[in-house]
Design a protein around this motif. Structure first.
Motif, PDB file in Angstrom:
ATOM      1  N   ARG A 150       0.811  -1.225   0.000  1.00 16.19           N
ATOM      2  CA  ARG A 150       0.000   0.000   0.000  1.00 16.19           C
ATOM      3  C   ARG A 150       0.840   1.270   0.000  1.00 16.19           C
ATOM      4  O   ARG A 150       0.379   2.327  -0.401  1.00 16.19           O
ATOM      5  N   ASN A 151       2.073   1.184   0.471  1.00 14.85           N
ATOM      6  CA  ASN A 151       2.897   2.395   0.594  1.00 14.85           C
ATOM      7  C   ASN A 151       4.165   2.312  -0.246  1.00 14.85           C
ATOM      8  O   ASN A 151       5.217   2.805   0.147  1.00 14.85           O
ATOM      9  N   HIS A 152       4.072   1.677  -1.401  1.00 20.60           N
ATOM     10  CA  HIS A 152       5.256   1.552  -2.253  1.00 20.60           C
ATOM     11  C   HIS A 152       5.620   2.913  -2.841  1.00 20.60           C
ATOM     12  O   HIS A 152       4.749   3.640  -3.334  1.00 20.60           O
ATOM     13  N   PRO A 153       6.910   3.292  -2.808  1.00 17.33           N
ATOM     14  CA  PRO A 153       7.301   4.632  -3.280  1.00 17.33           C
ATOM     15  C   PRO A 153       7.109   4.841  -4.778  1.00 17.33           C
ATOM     16  O   PRO A 153       6.911   5.967  -5.226  1.00 17.33           O
ATOM     17  N   ASP A 154       7.187   3.766  -5.561  1.00 13.92           N
ATOM     18  CA  ASP A 154       7.036   3.887  -7.016  1.00 13.92           C
ATOM     19  C   ASP A 154       5.829   3.065  -7.449  1.00 13.92           C
ATOM     20  O   ASP A 154       5.937   1.883  -7.760  1.00 13.92           O
ATOM     21  N   HIS A 155       4.678   3.716  -7.481  1.00 15.92           N
ATOM     22  CA  HIS A 155       3.432   3.012  -7.770  1.00 15.92           C
ATOM     23  C   HIS A 155       3.426   2.425  -9.184  1.00 15.92           C
ATOM     24  O   HIS A 155       2.961   1.304  -9.406  1.00 15.92           O
ATOM     25  N   VAL A 156       3.959   3.166 -10.143  1.00 13.46           N
ATOM     26  CA  VAL A 156       3.943   2.714 -11.540  1.00 13.46           C
ATOM     27  C   VAL A 156       4.796   1.461 -11.713  1.00 13.46           C
ATOM     28  O   VAL A 156       4.363   0.463 -12.298  1.00 13.46           O
ATOM     29  N   ALA A 157       6.022   1.504 -11.203  1.00 16.68           N
ATOM     30  CA  ALA A 157       6.914   0.347 -11.313  1.00 16.68           C
ATOM     31  C   ALA A 157       6.335  -0.854 -10.577  1.00 16.68           C
ATOM     32  O   ALA A 157       6.435  -1.998 -11.041  1.00 16.68           O
ATOM     33  N   ASN A 158       5.715  -0.595  -9.437  1.00 17.79           N
ATOM     34  CA  ASN A 158       5.126  -1.674  -8.657  1.00 17.79           C
ATOM     35  C   ASN A 158       3.983  -2.345  -9.421  1.00 17.79           C
ATOM     36  O   ASN A 158       3.839  -3.569  -9.413  1.00 17.79           O
ATOM     37  N   GLN A 207       3.486  -8.238 -14.497  1.00 17.99           N
ATOM     38  CA  GLN A 207       4.484  -9.164 -15.010  1.00 17.99           C
ATOM     39  C   GLN A 207       4.328 -10.563 -14.426  1.00 17.99           C
ATOM     40  O   GLN A 207       4.622 -11.568 -15.088  1.00 17.99           O
ATOM     41  N   VAL A 208       3.847 -10.632 -13.196  1.00 16.61           N
ATOM     42  CA  VAL A 208       3.614 -11.939 -12.573  1.00 16.61           C
ATOM     43  C   VAL A 208       2.650 -12.766 -13.416  1.00 16.61           C
ATOM     44  O   VAL A 208       2.839 -13.970 -13.604  1.00 16.61           O
TER      45      VAL A 208
END
Length: 288
Positions: free
Chosen positions: A78-86, A92-93
Motif C-alpha cells: 500500500r505504501n510503495h514509493p514507485d506506484h507505476v513500477a510496482n 508481469q507476474v
C-alpha cells in the motif's frame, strides 16, 4: 455411398473445430478486454491468455476481472514509493510468470494468504508481496500439503543447521528472502541438505551460506561451495539413494506434521471447492 460415409465425418469434424475455435476466440477476446481494463497492454494480455488458452471458457472473463481485483487488494504493497513500477511488476507476474493465477477465486486467494500467515511465514504486506512477486506458483498454486512438507523440512531441519548460532535478529523468514526455494521438489531439497551435511561442511566457518546457495544454485556451483572435493556423479548417487526406502529417514515425521497442521478456513464457498476440484483435474495446481 462410400463417398458420403467419408465426407460426413469430415464435415462434422470440421464443424466441431469451427465451433470450438469460435468459442475460444470469444473467450480470449472478452478476457483480453478485461486485462486491458486492468492496465495490461494487448501484447501482455495475449501472452498471458495464450498460456492458459485450453482453460478459457466463455465466462472466464468474469473470473479474471474479480480475481485481478482481489490480487491487487490483497498483495500489492500500500505504501510503495514507485506506484507505476510496482504495478508493472504486478502485471508481469501474470503475463510472464504464472497466468494460471488469473483463474483462482477470491476465497481461494484469501484462504491461501490466511494459511501462510498462520504458519508465521508471512509477517506483513511486504513479505506477502515478496512471495507473490518472486515465487507465485510456489506459494499460491502449489498443493498445500506438498508446500507444508517442504516448509517443515526447511524450517526444522535445514534452518537450524544453517543458523547454528541461533541468531534470531532477522525478522524476515529465510523462505521469504529466497522464496524460489519452495519451488524445488521435496527430494531436491532433502538431497542438497543431506549431501552438504554429510560432507562435513562447517557452516560457522563459511560466509554467504543460505537457502539460495544451498537450494537454488546449479549442481556445479552448489558443489563448489559445499563439497569442492566431490563430483557431480557422487552427488547424483546420493540423489538416487534418497529415492529408495533407505533414503526415507524423517519423511514420516514431516508427513505427520502436515497432517497435524491447521486446516483451512471453513468459509470457503461451494464454488471455490468445485473450482479446486476442477483445477486439480485439469492440472492447474502444482504437485512436486
Amino acid at each position: 455411398m462410400s463417398q458420403i460415409r467419408t465426407i460426413i465425418p469430415k464435415f462434422l469434424l470440421h464443424s466441431r473445430r469451427l465451433f470450438s475455435s469460435h468459442h475460444c476466440n470469444i473467450a480470449t477476446d472478452l478476457s483480453l478486454k478485461i486485462l486491458q481494463r486492468h492496465g495490461f497492454t494487448e501484447s501482455q494480455g495475449r501472452q498471458a491468455l495464450n498460456s492458459i488458452e485450453s482453460l478459457l471458457r466463455p465466462d472466464t472473463y468474469e473470473t479474471i476481472d474479480y480475481t485481478l481485483s482481489s490480487w491487487k487488494r490483497n498483495v500489492l504493497p500500500r505504501n510503495h514509493p514507485d506506484h507505476v513500477a510496482n504495478h508493472e511488476d504486478f502485471k508481469q507476474v501474470f503475463w510472464n510468470q504464472e497466468a494460471r493465477l488469473l483463474l483462482v477465486g477470491e476465497n481461494f486467494i484469501e484462504n491461501r494468504i490466511y494459511q501462510l500467515k498462520n504458519l508465521d511465514l508471512v509477517r506483513g504486506q511486504n513479505d506477502l508481496w515478496q512471495a507473490f512477486h518472486l515465487s507465485p506458483a510456489g506459494f499460491f498454486l502449489q498443493d498445500w500439503q506438498e508446500f507444508l512438507k517442504k516448509y517443515y523440512y526447511i524450517t526444522f531441519k535445514i534452518l537450524p543447521w544453517l543458523n547454528s548460532t541461533n541468531d534470531k535478529t532477522d525478522q524476515i523468514h529465510p523462505l521469504i528472502r529466497h522464496p524460489q526455494s519452495i519451488e524445488q521438489t521435496y527430494m531436491q531439497i532433502k538431497t542438497r541438505f543431506i549431501f552438504a551435511q554429510r560432507t562435513g561442511f562447517k557452516v560457522a566457518e563459511s560466509k554467504n551460506v543460505n537457502l539460495k546457495t544451498l537450494l537454488l544454485l546449479t549442481e556445479n556451483d552448489f558443489l563448489q561451495i559445499y563439497a569442492p572435493n566431490c563430483t557431480v556423479e557422487e552427488f547424483r548417487a546420493l540423489e538416487k539413494l534418497n529415492m529408495t526406502e533407505l533414503g526415507n529417514e524423517d519423511d514420516e515425521l514431516f508427513e505427520d506434521l502436515v497432517q497435524l497442521s491447521p486446516k483451512r478456513q471453513q468459509s470457503m464457498k461451494n464454488t471455490d471447492k468445485s473450482f479446486m476440484k476442477k483445477s486439480i483435474e485439469e492440472g492447474i495446481l502444482l504437485s512436486n
